[in-house]
Scaffold this motif. Structure first.
Motif, short mmCIF file in Angstrom:
data_model
loop_
_atom_site.label_atom_id
_atom_site.label_comp_id
_atom_site.label_asym_id
_atom_site.label_seq_id
_atom_site.Cartn_x
_atom_site.Cartn_y
_atom_site.Cartn_z
N HIS A 35 0.84 -1.20 0.00
CA HIS A 35 0.00 0.00 0.00
C HIS A 35 0.88 1.26 0.00
O HIS A 35 0.65 2.18 -0.78
CB HIS A 35 -0.93 -0.01 1.21
N GLN A 39 1.17 4.14 -2.93
CA GLN A 39 0.98 5.56 -2.64
C GLN A 39 2.13 6.38 -3.21
O GLN A 39 1.91 7.46 -3.75
CB GLN A 39 0.89 5.79 -1.13
N ASN A 46 -2.33 9.25 0.54
CA ASN A 46 -2.90 8.39 1.57
C ASN A 46 -4.17 8.95 2.21
O ASN A 46 -4.37 8.87 3.42
CB ASN A 46 -1.84 8.09 2.64
N TYR A 50 -8.37 1.69 1.60
CA TYR A 50 -7.97 0.79 0.52
C TYR A 50 -8.29 -0.64 0.91
O TYR A 50 -8.51 -0.94 2.08
CB TYR A 50 -6.47 0.92 0.24
N GLY A 60 -7.43 -5.15 4.11
CA GLY A 60 -7.29 -3.71 4.09
C GLY A 60 -7.69 -3.11 5.41
O GLY A 60 -7.73 -3.78 6.44
#
Length: 73
Positions: A35, A39, A46, A50, A60
């Motif tokens: 993640h 980003q 952010n 997600y 997530g």
């Protein structure tokens, strides 16, 4: 296994022209780190929740106010 690499292509859906990035990550990269990498390469800040979906499994950070998070739509 730490020296094995996965090549990923990330595409944003429903946009023309297609916006995409290709990146390589270690097979030991966890989803939290993935993640953060996504980003950085997009570059996003952010701001959004997600999830990652693998078959019927969803990984997530759920929104506690979203009663349908994780359900297939």
């Amino acid at each position: 296994m730490t020296d094995r690499i996965a090549r990923l292509r990330i595409e944003l859906l429903h946009l023309e022209p297609c916006i995409w990035r290709e990146l390589e990550v270690s097979l030991t990269t966890n989803l939290r780190a993935l993640h953060e990498i996504i980003q950085a390469v997009m570059p996003w800040e952010n701001y959004h929740l997600y999830d990652f979906r693998v078959g019927d499994r969803v990984y997530g950070e759920p929104d506690p106010e979203d009663a349908v998070w994780g359900r297939k739509i």
